[in-house]
Design an enzyme around this catalytic site. Structure first.
Site, PDB file in Angstrom:
ATOM      1  N   TRP A   1      60.056  39.939  44.092  1.00 14.63           N
ATOM      2  CA  TRP A   1      60.992  39.447  45.113  1.00 14.63           C
ATOM      3  C   TRP A   1      60.819  40.200  46.425  1.00 14.63           C
ATOM      4  O   TRP A   1      61.008  39.635  47.503  1.00 14.63           O
ATOM      5  CB  TRP A   1      62.428  39.606  44.600  1.00 14.63           C
ATOM      6  N   HIS A   2      60.437  41.470  46.343  1.00 14.09           N
ATOM      7  CA  HIS A   2      60.302  42.268  47.557  1.00 14.09           C
ATOM      8  C   HIS A   2      59.127  41.834  48.427  1.00 14.09           C
ATOM      9  O   HIS A   2      59.108  42.130  49.629  1.00 14.09           O
ATOM     10  CB  HIS A   2      60.164  43.756  47.201  1.00 14.09           C
ATOM     11  N   GLY A   3      58.137  41.185  47.857  1.00  9.98           N
ATOM     12  CA  GLY A   3      57.024  40.758  48.693  1.00  9.98           C
ATOM     13  C   GLY A   3      55.850  40.245  47.892  1.00  9.98           C
ATOM     14  O   GLY A   3      55.689  40.579  46.711  1.00  9.98           O
TER      15      GLY A   3
ATOM     16  N   PHE B   1      61.268  41.684  54.011  1.00 10.11           N
ATOM     17  CA  PHE B   1      61.452  41.091  52.692  1.00 10.11           C
ATOM     18  C   PHE B   1      62.332  39.848  52.748  1.00 10.11           C
ATOM     19  O   PHE B   1      62.478  39.170  51.775  1.00 10.11           O
ATOM     20  CB  PHE B   1      62.053  42.129  51.731  1.00 10.11           C
TER      21      PHE B   1
END
Length: 455
Positions: free
Chosen positions: A317-319, A455
């Site tokens: 989810w962060h990248g 993000f």
């Protein structure tokens, strides 16, 4: 327009707060929400009108679907969750997927080159809204109220991840009570403390961290540890600084947002770390993903598998980068190990040893979070583990010392603001921090983006 820019602090925020204060005198909920919603749309639209159009379309779509979800139509909930995730995947992960499938030099569609700002955060906001309506924990509001909830500029870009039920009463009051004097004082203190964290600490740590990771294979062991520890403090002061500013600005407007940090580096276990770090994300992953997978209700083995799935997806989810997946996976391994130790080991580690072990594990994982690729991560970790002579950075040592003292000895920003907002000593401290921050911003001539804006 960044929170730590003079344009935002000296023009946008004062104008917006003044407009809200004037509107509050008319006791018109419609007028106040319209001003907040319009200001938030302008704030986001400055980055990209196209991305604003996409966000407004998603707001309208989720609001329409919520009407069916409220009638217990499961298909509407399924469509809403799938569509929100599909938009996130298409815009944020298309380029990443194409590079993995074909080649590093594959042509990336124009709409996937730069994904919409804050798409990870507003996607989670809207999914949580639909699920809470389905679970009868929230009611579908009018479109203006819902749009204000999603667009609310203090939390739009990087959180906290706010559930609609947490602000529904505040946004839905028939007689608004925005702009309270006590809230304004506390909020202003948080705003200044957050600005100081970002400008005076995080941004001061950044250049040495960047230089070290750019020269990963030529670091001394001391310098490599300075880079890893320095980034751990940089991201903490950067993100908690943003959160303090966001919560502070919301309070100045009369809105209370949930807490997002609670001294995470004082945790004695990784489980405790995640109860203290990015608390609203941890709560979202627990309530909307971990529990949906079965949580801990289906035996130990399933519980451990669920933990790993949640942390791997949380990392992704962060990248769109495998280093984020590894970072999440490491934390999954830590959580699994802690769960097994807690269940089967008759021994309990002394608190100082448990704290040190937790801090070392978190710091090692930060290397993958910061490194742009595995080669750089391998270089930094290799220098950290294999003793290597060479120079260190005096500047990094000083800033790490200051950051460490503030992290483990200073009171939390929230406690300071709530308990001492009438104190003259705190007023002097806030004045000094504000002055130093503004002078630093003027001297540098630019504002560094918050890390979580990516993000």
């Amino acid at each position: 327009m960044l929170f730590n820019s003079l344009e935002f602090l000296c023009i946008f925020l004062p104008v917006t707060l003044t407009a809200i204060g004037v509107a509050a005198r008319f006791h018109s909920r419609l007028l106040i929400l319209s001003i907040v919603c319009l200001a938030s749309a302008v704030f986001y639209g400055i980055y990209s009108v196209w991305h604003l159009a996409l966000l407004c379309g998603m707001i309208a779509l989720n609001w329409i679907l919520a009407a069916e979800v409220e009638r217990s139509a499961r298909y509407a909930l399924t469509i809403g969750v799938v569509l929100n995730l599909a938009v996130l995947v298409v815009f944020k992960y298309t380029g990443f997927a194409l590079r993995q499938i074909f080649a590093a030099n594959v042509a990336i569609p124009f709409w996937a080159i730069s994904f919409p700002l804050a798409i990870s955060f507003y996607t989670f906001h809207q999914i949580s809204f639909l699920v809470d309506v389905w679970r009868k924990r929230a009611r579908r509001p009018d479109l203006l109220t819902y749009a204000t909830y999603v667009l609310l500029f203090p939390q739009l870009i990087a959180g906290p991840i706010v559930r609609y039920s947490e602000v529904a009463f505040q946004l839905g009051r028939q007689v608004p009570v925005f702009v309270r004097a006590r809230f304004f004082r506390i909020g202003f203190i948080l705003l200044v403390l957050g600005l100081g964290k970002k400008v005076l600490i995080a941004d001061a740590l950044g250049p040495d961290v960047d230089a070290a990771f750019a020269n990963a294979f030529n670091l001394s062991t001391v310098r490599a540890w300075q880079a890893a520890i320095g980034f751990g403090f940089q991201i903490y002061f950067d993100f908690s600084g943003y959160t303090d500013m966001a919560i502070g600005m919301a309070l100045m407007m009369g809105l209370r947002l949930p807490r997002n940090f609670n001294a995470p580096y004082r945790a004695a276990t990784v489980s405790e770390f995640w109860r203290r770090w990015h608390m609203t994300l941890s709560r979202f992953l627990r309530d909307y993903l971990f529990k949906s997978l079965g949580g801990s209700r289906r035996g130990l083995a399933r519980n451990l598998v669920n933990l790993m799935i949640v942390m791997l997806l949380g990392g992704l989810w962060h990248g769109p980068n495998w280093t984020f997946v590894v970072w999440g996976g490491l934390h999954g391994v830590y959580l699994v190990a802690h769960r097994l130790w807690s269940k089967f080991s008759p021994l309990s580690l002394p608190i100082p040893i448990a704290w040190l072990l937790t801090y070392l594990c978190v710091t090692l994982a930060w290397v993958f979070f910061r490194a742009p690729n595995f080669e750089i991560a391998r270089g930094v970790l290799g220098r950290m583990i294999i003793p290597t002579d060479g120079p260190s950075s005096d500047t990094a040592a000083i800033m790490i010392g200051i950051a460490a003292a503030l992290t483990w000895l200073a009171p939390q920003a929230r406690a300071l603001a709530v308990q001492h907002h009438h104190s003259r000593v705190v007023a002097f401290l806030i004045g000094a921090i504000a002055s130093a921050s503004v002078l630093t911003m003027i001297s540098t001539g630019h504002a560094d983006a918050f890390i979580y804006f990516a993000f």
